[in-house]
Design a protein around this motif. Structure first.
Motif, PDB file in Angstrom:
ATOM      1  N   VAL A 294       0.293   3.486  -9.876  1.00 36.67           N
ATOM      2  CA  VAL A 294       1.044   3.121  -8.671  1.00 36.67           C
ATOM      3  C   VAL A 294       1.804   4.322  -8.113  1.00 36.67           C
ATOM      4  CG1 VAL A 294       2.836   1.622  -7.729  1.00 36.67           C
ATOM      5  CG2 VAL A 294       1.218   0.729  -9.429  1.00 36.67           C
ATOM      6  N   SER A 305      -3.916  -1.866  -2.718  1.00 36.63           N
ATOM      7  CA  SER A 305      -3.634  -3.279  -2.490  1.00 36.63           C
ATOM      8  C   SER A 305      -3.758  -4.121  -3.747  1.00 36.63           C
ATOM      9  CB  SER A 305      -4.595  -3.849  -1.428  1.00 36.63           C
ATOM     10  OG  SER A 305      -4.405  -3.233  -0.173  1.00 36.63           O
ATOM     11  N   ILE A 374       1.510  -5.249  -4.399  1.00 39.77           N
ATOM     12  CA  ILE A 374       0.215  -5.109  -5.070  1.00 39.77           C
ATOM     13  C   ILE A 374      -0.155  -6.416  -5.755  1.00 39.77           C
ATOM     14  CG2 ILE A 374      -1.048  -3.878  -6.880  1.00 39.77           C
ATOM     15  CD1 ILE A 374       0.822  -1.494  -6.319  1.00 39.77           C
ATOM     16  N   HIS A 744       0.466  -3.636   3.172  1.00 38.78           N
ATOM     17  CA  HIS A 744       0.915  -4.817   2.432  1.00 38.78           C
ATOM     18  C   HIS A 744       1.483  -5.892   3.352  1.00 38.78           C
ATOM     19  CE1 HIS A 744       1.390  -1.505  -0.716  1.00 38.78           C
ATOM     20  NE2 HIS A 744       0.327  -2.193  -1.050  1.00 38.78           N
TER      21      HIS A 744
END
Length: 867
Positions: A294, A305, A374, A744
């Motif tokens: 990440v 995603s 995520i 997001h």
């Protein structure tokens, strides 16, 4: 090759804010059916006719003539509007005619009585089907059949025909398992092509779907419909033959839409599933996944995603030193040193218990991921059941009626997804209980979920796979969520329940080449959402054996970023992934998919950003697929069926309605270039005869707007650099896109419109938006102006003169959860244009500006190769 100068305009514009048990529709309208002796014809559409031959009397399970109105794994809905058809009868024949097909039944005197309806199926020449549309072919019964009475099975199959255009990986009583291959590249390439099955389309103009042996559903009495168990099949309405004749002619997409009406269209994935995924078979822990994945994606300005935790998240004893960024985890099998929990016989391949060394607090980890925007997915292998090492073992054993002695003896709870008690207990005591509850968003099931005498299925049978996937999908829907079930293909009907995982593939260009061929033809069975291991899974090297005796690991692959060949292959695979249904990089433990460590990182990052940018376009195409059955990836013959090149150029396809893609699947020469031919079709799409551009002017444009010389109905030969993806559009194309600011978010702000103006006509592009998840889309036949669950935005472009382009964004029609009240629009006019003399927004002039994403104005920018 990508050197044009598109102009961009940014403006602000206000948006318009403008039963518990589902109905069982398996039985057709009585007016659609005609009975003739042992045979019932049901006209579902003018292009789709069901023909049943009953089995009654001697040698049959039933003594009276009975037809079958139950739903099957293949077919759910036969209650459609009755199309026009005619029937003529005489003593020797019956003829049924629609606008597309004529079916003739010869009536034999010795088979006319009900008592003579034996199990032998249609006799040679008894049934003839003649197309009334091009290519005017004829099918006739030959007496060949697969008797349910002799060989009970569970899946439908498409009868092999000359000219069949293929589907996806084959299925049958013995489950093939995907593209898994561990031998050598040439043998793997040969194996891949051997497992491709038949499709619903054929150059003969028809397909015959044999649903005789497919598992039937019980009559719906609850929100989740159960299958008919093997113990009651013999008392029910089995047929000698149950055939569907699907007539496509050259109107391929219309035939697929007709099949979607009865068999169900591809499911619509959540919006987030269409972005960039990260996956690797590696024992990531809470800290290492955040630090090594990440954080690195953020630092390197990469979109992300979805994150995947493969098998090693289970309760396997990994030491801390195994978890460093430069270390490789061990293979998680019992009885192998360093993998099994000490003092136990734990099955680390399966199970639902977190390794607390890796995840001391699973909820903390997943909450952190969700706060980052995520989505997470857990990998499980259901077939080995719930063993005594699982936290849920005692509760599950008690729910299944185990005695205290059986629990003390550590008897494993066998996986039986065909058992109602097991399914209900499993979701209640495992999925909806701690520690799994409120952690993972989606599931990677991989293999079938077990079978028992209740279904009579073999453990590896396609029906077992179909059913376990279906149960997980139904559970997601019962929670108000769209199912994301990453699993192998379970046959016709599987398109309704999730995504496909194509298996553990060889890291070779030949694998990439095959995936480029196979993924579009999968649309021919409506299975449009494949997820491949981008970059390949392994390189075939073996040094040990798994618990089944199969050679395994290590898999060096391209773990050394200095391996230029591996880096180039990964780059080309990523570029294909951009224009695949699902973008998921993956590989085995010993290799890496940290793209920032590869020599071609800049090109990889540009491609991954392009994928993220295209999500609004992909989602809009996905909604269209849900409503029409026409998947995201479309073989060229869908729109150009009378062009021979549409069939021979198998490694190019339409990505949605507007983008022609021809991924490079070969290694470059010493100059870094790859010769690659692309067939550019003529300007008339034969499906609807719509002229999309003038035949006398250059038709196809490169992605940057440069006209292709002589680019109509020709083979375009060019050399492609490593940063170039062969992408083409037609003049008049308008595509909605987004920036990473909206990775997001369900509401793209700013919204980017990529525009390739046409000099001869106006054109439009569309954007569909909704909450990005949930089941509201299943309640609406199509988007409407009054919708409260979705919105449709249209943008139009017109060349008003040789020197003026008018671009209009129309107010959004409808509204949905998460919709903003206003947004910024960036308009990219792609092509070779001079700097404009003036730009007006709503009639008012705006100045030239530096791009900042906030100010109104216009600017000129030099795009990247794939920008």
């Amino acid at each position: 090759m990508f050197g044009a100068r598109p102009a961009f305009v940014c403006l602000a514009i206000s948006l318009c804010t403008c039963s518990d048990v589902p109905e069982d529709r398996a039985a057709a309208d009585p007016g659609a059916s005609v009975v003739s002796g042992c045979v019932r014809f049901t006209v579902l559409t003018s292009r789709l006719v069901r023909v049943e031959r009953a089995c009654a009397g001697a040698g049959c399970l039933l003594s009276t003539l009975t037809f079958d109105d139950r739903a099957t794994f293949t077919v759910l809905n036969r209650r459609l509007a009755v199309p026009h058809f005619t029937v003529t009868r005489n003593e020797s024949s019956l003829t049924l005619t629609t606008s597309s097909v004529r079916l003739t039944q010869r009536i034999f005197s010795n088979r006319s009585a009900t008592g003579a309806c034996g199990p032998e199926g249609f006799a040679p020449g008894e049934l003839t089907v003649t197309l009334l549309v091009e290519p005017f072919t004829t099918w006739a019964s030959t007496g060949e059949f697969v008797s349910t009475l002799r060989q009970p099975s569970s899946v439908a199959y498409i009868v092999p025909e000359v000219g069949n255009l293929n589907g996806t990986m084959n299925v049958g009583p013995s489950f093939a398992g995907g593209l898994d291959c561990y031998s050598n590249p040439p043998l793997c390439a040969q194996q891949y092509r051997q497992i491709i099955g038949q499709g619903l389309l054929s150059r003969s103009g028809y397909a015959v779907i044999n649903d005789t042996n497919a598992t039937r559903f019980e009559k719906r009495s609850s929100s989740i419909r159960w299958f008919e168990p093997s113990s009651t099949r013999s008392a029910n309405h089995w047929l000698a033959e149950d055939l569907y004749f699907l007539i496509s002619g050259h109107k391929y997409t219309r035939a697929l839409s007709d099949w979607a009406l009865v068999g169900g269209a591809p499911s619509l994935p959540p919006l987030a599933a269409l972005g960039v995924w990260y996956s690797r078979y590696f024992p990531y822990g809470e800290d290492t996944f955040k630090a090594e994945v990440v954080s690195k994606y953020r630092v390197n300005e990469l979109p992300l995603s979805v994150g995947v935790l493969d098998v090693p998240w289970h309760n396997i004893d990994y030491s801390i030193e195994d978890l460093g960024p430069d270390k490789n985890g061990t293979w998680p099998y019992p009885n192998v040193p360093g993998t099994a929990k000490r003092g136990h016989e734990c099955n680390g391949w399966d199970g639902f218990t977190f390794n607390r060394t890796l995840f001391p607090d699973p909820h903390r980890f997943f909450d952190t991921m969700h706060a980052e925007g995520i989505k997470m997915i857990l990998s499980v292998h259901m077939q080995d059941g719930i063993d005594h090492c699982q936290e849920q073992y005692v509760a599950m054993a008690r729910a299944m009626g185990f005695s205290q002695a059986e629990i003390y003896s550590n008897r494993t709870v066998a996986c039986m997804m065909d058992n109602r008690m097991y399914v209900n207990s499993f979701f209640k005591t495992v999925v909806e209980a701690e520690p799994i509850k409120n952690t993972t968003d989606w599931w990677w099931l991989d293999y079938p979920g077990g079978a028992s005498e209740i279904s009579g299925w073999d453990q590896q049978e396609s029906a077992s796979l179909f059913w376990s996937n279906h149960m997980f999908a139904e559970h997601a829907r019962s929670q108000g969520k769209r199912p994301v079930i990453l699993a192998r293909y379970g046959g016709l009907g599987a398109q309704r329940d999730g995504l496909g995982f194509s298996g553990d593939t060889f890291e070779e260009f030949s694998t990439l080449e095959f995936q480029v061929e196979m993924t579009p033809t999968s649309s021919n069975v409506l299975f449009g959402w494949w997820s491949h291991d981008i970059g390949g899974n392994h390189n075939g090297a073996t040094t040990g054996y798994d618990k089944h005796g199969t050679p395994v690991g290590p898999y060096p692959g391209d773990e050394d970023p200095r391996n230029i060949t591996g880096s180039e292959m990964l780059l080309r695979w990523i570029q294909f992934g951009v224009f695949s249904p699902i973008f998921r990089t993956h590989c085995q433990t010993s290799c890496i998919r940290y793209v920032w460590e590869f020599p071609h990182f800049d090109q990889m990052r540009a491609a991954m950003r392009l994928r993220d940018a295209l999500v609004p376009y992909i989602y809009t195409a996905g909604v269209e697929a849900y409503h029409t059955g026409i998947s995201l990836l479309r073989p060229m013959y869908y729109h150009w069926p009378q062009e021979e090149a549409a069939y021979s150029f198998r490694r190019q396809y339409m990505f949605g309605p507007h983008i022609l893609v021809a991924p490079v699947t070969q290694k470059s020469a010493q100059d870094g270039m790859v010769p690659h031919d692309v067939w550019l079709p003529p300007p008339v799409r034969n499906e609807d005869s719509k002229v999309v551009s003038s035949p006398t002017s250059p038709t196809w444009l490169l992605w940057n707007g440069t006209a292709v010389p002589d680019g109509t109905g020709v083979v375009y030969s060019a050399k492609w650099a490593l940063d170039e993806i062969p992408l083409f559009v037609l003049p008049g194309t308008v595509i909605p896109m987004r920036t990473m600011a909206s990775t997001h978010s369900v509401f793209a702000d700013p919204l980017v419109w990529a525009v390739w103006p046409s000099s001869i006509s106006s054109s439009a592009g569309h954007l569909f938006e909704d909450a990005g998840d949930g089941l509201e889309h299943m309640t609406e036949q199509r988007y409407t102006e009054s919708s409260v669950i979705s919105a449709l935005t249209e943008a139009t472009v017109a060349m008003q003169s040789n020197s003026q382009i008018r671009f209009t964004v129309h107010p959004a029609q409808g509204k949905y959860r998460g919709q903003g009240s206003a947004r910024c629009h960036i308009v990219q006019i792609r092509g070779s244009f001079r700097a404009p003399a003036a730009v007006h927004i709503n009639g008012s002039p705006v100045p030239r500006i530096e791009p900042d994403g906030i100010s109104e104005g216009w600017y000129i920018s030099m795009p990247s190769a794939n920008g």
